[in-house]
Structures are given as C-alpha cells and as structure tokens.
Write a protein that holds these residues in place. Structure first.
Motif, PDB file in Angstrom:
ATOM      1  N   HIS A  78      -2.992   1.095   2.640  1.00 27.57           N
ATOM      2  CA  HIS A  78      -4.242   1.096   3.396  1.00 27.57           C
ATOM      3  C   HIS A  78      -5.261   0.226   2.662  1.00 27.57           C
ATOM      4  N   HIS A  89      -9.440  -1.663   2.976  1.00 23.66           N
ATOM      5  CA  HIS A  89     -10.748  -1.625   3.621  1.00 23.66           C
ATOM      6  C   HIS A  89     -11.121  -3.032   4.081  1.00 23.66           C
ATOM      7  N   ARG A  98     -14.454  -5.316   5.811  1.00 21.35           N
ATOM      8  CA  ARG A  98     -15.868  -5.376   6.169  1.00 21.35           C
ATOM      9  C   ARG A  98     -16.036  -6.225   7.411  1.00 21.35           C
ATOM     10  N   VAL A 116     -17.697  -0.854   7.238  1.00 24.96           N
ATOM     11  CA  VAL A 116     -16.433  -0.859   6.514  1.00 24.96           C
ATOM     12  C   VAL A 116     -15.453   0.041   7.257  1.00 24.96           C
ATOM     13  N   GLU A 170     -11.118   1.225   7.654  1.00 33.47           N
ATOM     14  CA  GLU A 170      -9.869   1.323   6.901  1.00 33.47           C
ATOM     15  C   GLU A 170      -8.693   1.146   7.842  1.00 33.47           C
ATOM     16  N   TYR A 202     -11.441  -8.513   3.460  1.00 36.26           N
ATOM     17  CA  TYR A 202     -11.012  -7.405   2.627  1.00 36.26           C
ATOM     18  C   TYR A 202     -12.140  -7.031   1.667  1.00 36.26           C
ATOM     19  N   ASP A 224     -13.863  -3.369  -0.851  1.00 31.60           N
ATOM     20  CA  ASP A 224     -13.605  -2.019  -1.343  1.00 31.60           C
ATOM     21  C   ASP A 224     -14.285  -1.008  -0.414  1.00 31.60           C
ATOM     22  N   ALA A 225     -14.182   0.254  -0.740  1.00 28.22           N
ATOM     23  CA  ALA A 225     -14.685   1.307   0.145  1.00 28.22           C
ATOM     24  C   ALA A 225     -16.194   1.232   0.346  1.00 28.22           C
ATOM     25  N   ASN A 252      -7.029   8.821  11.404  1.00 25.08           N
ATOM     26  CA  ASN A 252      -7.807   7.582  11.279  1.00 25.08           C
ATOM     27  C   ASN A 252      -7.835   6.877  12.631  1.00 25.08           C
ATOM     28  N   ASP A 311     -10.112   4.201  13.028  1.00 25.27           N
ATOM     29  CA  ASP A 311     -10.944   3.026  12.775  1.00 25.27           C
ATOM     30  C   ASP A 311     -10.496   1.803  13.557  1.00 25.27           C
TER      31      ASP A 311
END
Length: 226
Positions: free
Chosen positions: A113, A115, A117, A134, A136, A166, A168-169, A214, A216
């Motif tokens: 998985h 994250h 943006r 953001v 996932e 790509y 980060d969280a 999920n 998303d």
C-alpha cells in the motif's frame, strides 16, 4: 452509462474493475480485445494484469492490438479512458499519455500500500478530492517507474497534467515514499487529448469496498460519471 473494460490475454484485474465500477453504481462490461469496442461505449478501462506476459516490455504487445486504434479514436472524440497499472503501461505504449513505465528502481516486483497526494483536483479522476488530499491505494508492479525527458516533464508540470504523486501519510513527497523511483514521484498523468484520458500505476479498483476497509479509490472511478 456502460463502461468497457478491455480484456487482453493475460489481463487479471479486469473483473476487479467491473466489480469496483458496479459497486459505485456504474454499469461495466468485459470486452475481449478481438471483439472491438461496443457501439455505444461511454467510457473505457484498460485494466491491470500482465497482458501477453509482459513480453518485450510491459504493455507493448497489447498496445498493438487493433482495438487500441478504436480506443485512440474514442479518446479523440472525448470518451473517458482510464489506464490502471498494466493499463497505464498500455496507455503510454499507445501514446495515449506521455512518458513510459519501466523497471522499478529496486528491480523487484512490489506489492504494498502506498500514499498518493492529489496534485490537480480539476480533472474528472480527481474531482472527488481536494488538491493536497492524501489517499491510500495498493500497488502491484515490477515496471512502475515513470520516466519522461526533462523538457516534457517541465511541460507536464506547467500544464497541471500530473494528477498524483507518491508521498508519505502526511503528504510529504520524499524519496523514501517513492516506491519505484518514478521521476518526480509521478504516479498518474493525463493525456495529450485532454484530462478525460489518464493513467496511474496504483490500483483504485482495489480500494472501493467498505468490507476491505478502504474506499479511497472510489473517487478515481467516479470520474466516469463526470
């Protein structure tokens, strides 16, 4: 609205795409590539998988299937087209979108998985989100590293045609958050024909069901309504 999900030899995410679209109330049907597009197609998905075993290059053989001439013509007429994973590779090999997807920087197949943006929320595929959101999504690829020449990348940036990066969280774009070494962490772009054509390497269709914890990715597929 009926969306054609094109099945090539070796496709393995085609049924996933149909199920995901139907889960958000969008009719979809599998279309074998040799049969050509339906007469009343209202949208097209190039699904993930390993078309033709990724021989030559991932997506290269599927891109030369006669149905891709029909897909390009439909895209020219404004039909929405979304390429996912192997479909993104097919899309770039078919000149639907710029750049290319090549071997991961790790030289390994990666299934995890990640994250993303949202870089441009003013496209059909990102209208469900806000710029900077953001999300996932899962990835599963060995050739997902986006490459494009510097001048072309600069133009893509200037034209707001990068839709996902790509991160980060927390939304930070860092080398550590880039799973495959994609240039400038690009995960999805729109095509030269307009933002109704897009490709992305992560799998939104695998993140649409509440039972899986999920949803998303549902917003990406909502682009077919737009």
């Amino acid at each position: 609205m009926t969306i054609a999900v094109i099945r090539f030899g070796g496709s393995n995410c085609d049924r996933d795409a149909v199920q995901a679209l139907e889960s958000i109330g969008v009719d979809a049907e599998l279309v074998w590539h040799e049969d050509g597009l339906p007469a009343e197609v209202e949208g097209i998905v190039l699904p993930g998988g390993f078309s033709y075993g990724d021989y030559l290059r991932a997506g290269a053989m599927a891109a030369r299937s006669p149905i891709m001439d029909e897909v390009r013509a439909a895209a020219d007429d404004g039909t929405p087209v979304l390429g996912i994973c192997n479909g993104a590779q097919i899309g770039s090999e078919s000149s639907l979108t710029p750049g290319a997807f090549t071997t991961n920087e790790s030289a390994r197949f990666q299934c995890e998985h990640v994250h993303l943006r949202v870089e441009n929320a003013d496209t059909p595929w990102t209208a469900a989100y806000e710029e900077g959101d953001v999300i996932e999504l899962p990835i599963a690829h060995g050739e997902g590293r986006f490459e494009v020449d510097d001048d072309r990348l600069e133009q893509l940036e200037a034209d707001d045609r990068i839709v996902f990066r790509y991160c980060d969280a927390e939304g930070n774009v860092t080398p550590e958050a880039n799973p495959n070494g994609s240039k400038h962490s690009v995960a999805g772009v729109t095509g030269d024909r307009g933002d109704h054509v897009a490709v992305l390497m992560p799998h939104p269709e695998r993140a649409t069901l509440e039972d899986l914890g999920n949803t998303d990715g549902a917003g990406v597929l909502e682009g077919f309504r737009a």
